[in-house]
Design an enzyme around this catalytic site. Sequence first.
Site, PDB file in Angstrom:
ATOM      1  N   LYS A  13      29.450  18.826  15.569  1.00  0.00           N
ATOM      2  CA  LYS A  13      28.807  17.591  15.126  1.00  0.00           C
ATOM      3  C   LYS A  13      29.738  16.695  14.316  1.00  0.00           C
ATOM      4  O   LYS A  13      29.648  15.480  14.426  1.00  0.00           O
ATOM      5  CB  LYS A  13      27.469  17.886  14.451  1.00  0.00           C
ATOM      6  CG  LYS A  13      27.443  18.093  12.993  1.00  0.00           C
ATOM      7  CD  LYS A  13      26.087  18.569  12.543  1.00  0.00           C
ATOM      8  CE  LYS A  13      26.231  19.659  11.526  1.00  0.00           C
ATOM      9  NZ  LYS A  13      27.003  19.293  10.330  1.00  0.00           N
ATOM     10  N   ARG A  85      19.686  18.837   4.969  1.00  0.00           N
ATOM     11  CA  ARG A  85      19.749  20.258   5.320  1.00  0.00           C
ATOM     12  C   ARG A  85      18.499  21.000   4.881  1.00  0.00           C
ATOM     13  O   ARG A  85      18.365  22.188   5.186  1.00  0.00           O
ATOM     14  CB  ARG A  85      20.949  20.896   4.615  1.00  0.00           C
ATOM     15  CG  ARG A  85      22.213  20.965   5.473  1.00  0.00           C
ATOM     16  CD  ARG A  85      23.279  21.527   4.576  1.00  0.00           C
ATOM     17  NE  ARG A  85      24.364  22.214   5.214  1.00  0.00           N
ATOM     18  CZ  ARG A  85      25.508  21.636   5.589  1.00  0.00           C
ATOM     19  NH1 ARG A  85      25.651  20.331   5.512  1.00  0.00           N
ATOM     20  NH2 ARG A  85      26.498  22.364   6.061  1.00  0.00           N
ATOM     21  N   ARG A 124      38.238  28.196  13.811  1.00  0.00           N
ATOM     22  CA  ARG A 124      38.652  27.125  12.905  1.00  0.00           C
ATOM     23  C   ARG A 124      39.244  27.712  11.624  1.00  0.00           C
ATOM     24  O   ARG A 124      40.186  27.163  11.050  1.00  0.00           O
ATOM     25  CB  ARG A 124      37.440  26.246  12.572  1.00  0.00           C
ATOM     26  CG  ARG A 124      37.775  25.028  11.770  1.00  0.00           C
ATOM     27  CD  ARG A 124      36.595  24.080  11.711  1.00  0.00           C
ATOM     28  NE  ARG A 124      35.619  24.485  10.726  1.00  0.00           N
ATOM     29  CZ  ARG A 124      34.423  23.904  10.578  1.00  0.00           C
ATOM     30  NH1 ARG A 124      34.049  22.922  11.368  1.00  0.00           N
ATOM     31  NH2 ARG A 124      33.592  24.307   9.648  1.00  0.00           N
ATOM     32  N   ARG A 130      40.163  27.002   6.125  1.00  0.00           N
ATOM     33  CA  ARG A 130      39.112  26.563   5.200  1.00  0.00           C
ATOM     34  C   ARG A 130      38.553  27.773   4.476  1.00  0.00           C
ATOM     35  O   ARG A 130      38.210  28.775   5.087  1.00  0.00           O
ATOM     36  CB  ARG A 130      37.994  25.871   5.986  1.00  0.00           C
ATOM     37  CG  ARG A 130      37.960  24.388   5.760  1.00  0.00           C
ATOM     38  CD  ARG A 130      36.923  23.730   6.630  1.00  0.00           C
ATOM     39  NE  ARG A 130      35.551  24.001   6.192  1.00  0.00           N
ATOM     40  CZ  ARG A 130      34.508  23.287   6.595  1.00  0.00           C
ATOM     41  NH1 ARG A 130      34.680  22.265   7.407  1.00  0.00           N
ATOM     42  NH2 ARG A 130      33.301  23.571   6.174  1.00  0.00           N
ATOM     43  N   ARG A 141      26.096  30.797   5.797  1.00  0.00           N
ATOM     44  CA  ARG A 141      25.779  29.419   6.171  1.00  0.00           C
ATOM     45  C   ARG A 141      24.836  29.375   7.370  1.00  0.00           C
ATOM     46  O   ARG A 141      23.916  28.558   7.416  1.00  0.00           O
ATOM     47  CB  ARG A 141      27.071  28.644   6.454  1.00  0.00           C
ATOM     48  CG  ARG A 141      27.839  28.351   5.155  1.00  0.00           C
ATOM     49  CD  ARG A 141      29.279  28.024   5.411  1.00  0.00           C
ATOM     50  NE  ARG A 141      29.442  26.764   6.099  1.00  0.00           N
ATOM     51  CZ  ARG A 141      30.532  26.441   6.797  1.00  0.00           C
ATOM     52  NH1 ARG A 141      31.518  27.298   6.899  1.00  0.00           N
ATOM     53  NH2 ARG A 141      30.617  25.277   7.373  1.00  0.00           N
TER      54      ARG A 141
END
Length: 188
Positions: A13, A85, A124, A130, A141
């Site tokens: 997204k 969220r 990723r 990250r 998450r």
Amino acid sequence: MRILILGPQGSGKGTQAKRLAASHGIAHVSTGDILRAAVAEGTELGRRVAPILERGDLVPDELMIDLIRERLEHEDGFVLDGFPRTLAQAEALDSMLASIGKPLDVVLLLQVSDEVSSERLLGRALEEGRSDDTPEVIANRLRLYHELTQPVIARYREAGALIEIDGERSIDEVEAEIERALAGTRER
Ligand code: AMP
């Protein structure tokens, strides 16, 4: 044009939101980017949210709502990514946009399975390093997405405002389908 894009982490997204912002000349408002920038700059907000991001938990609703209100007040066109969220955030967003006379034109949902979402995030993590992309944090998450963000999706679906897009295809294919969907809403 005011677009909301929903979907789990790893649904692509952020990538699609950037493309939409560029192709439609609107602002890309990503709450994740705003928070990470605050952490990197060491602002008061950044110091407050850093441990929350590190764990993959959610920043308190009031803080997020204030942050997004300030940001959206100054934008005519935007693609909103990462917010809302929770149901409380969704309700606040709808009423804030109604009160400034800038309702959403379209709500997009990028659908991907948990497996694809986790695989992409782990990939990723290796590429970008990250700190919130470790396996434990990714699982947290995803859990929060199902618990707190699915009801937001249900809310927009029930309102008849949701356009669902298969996010498991290539970036270009997903982008093309989004653009077709947007063209369709303009014709209605
Ligand atoms: P993202 O890049 O959208 O995955 O966001 C990264 C992190 O920022 C999330 O894991 C949360 O800790 C925090 N965050 C971003 N947007 C929100 C939001 N709308 N509500 C609460 N926390 C958020």
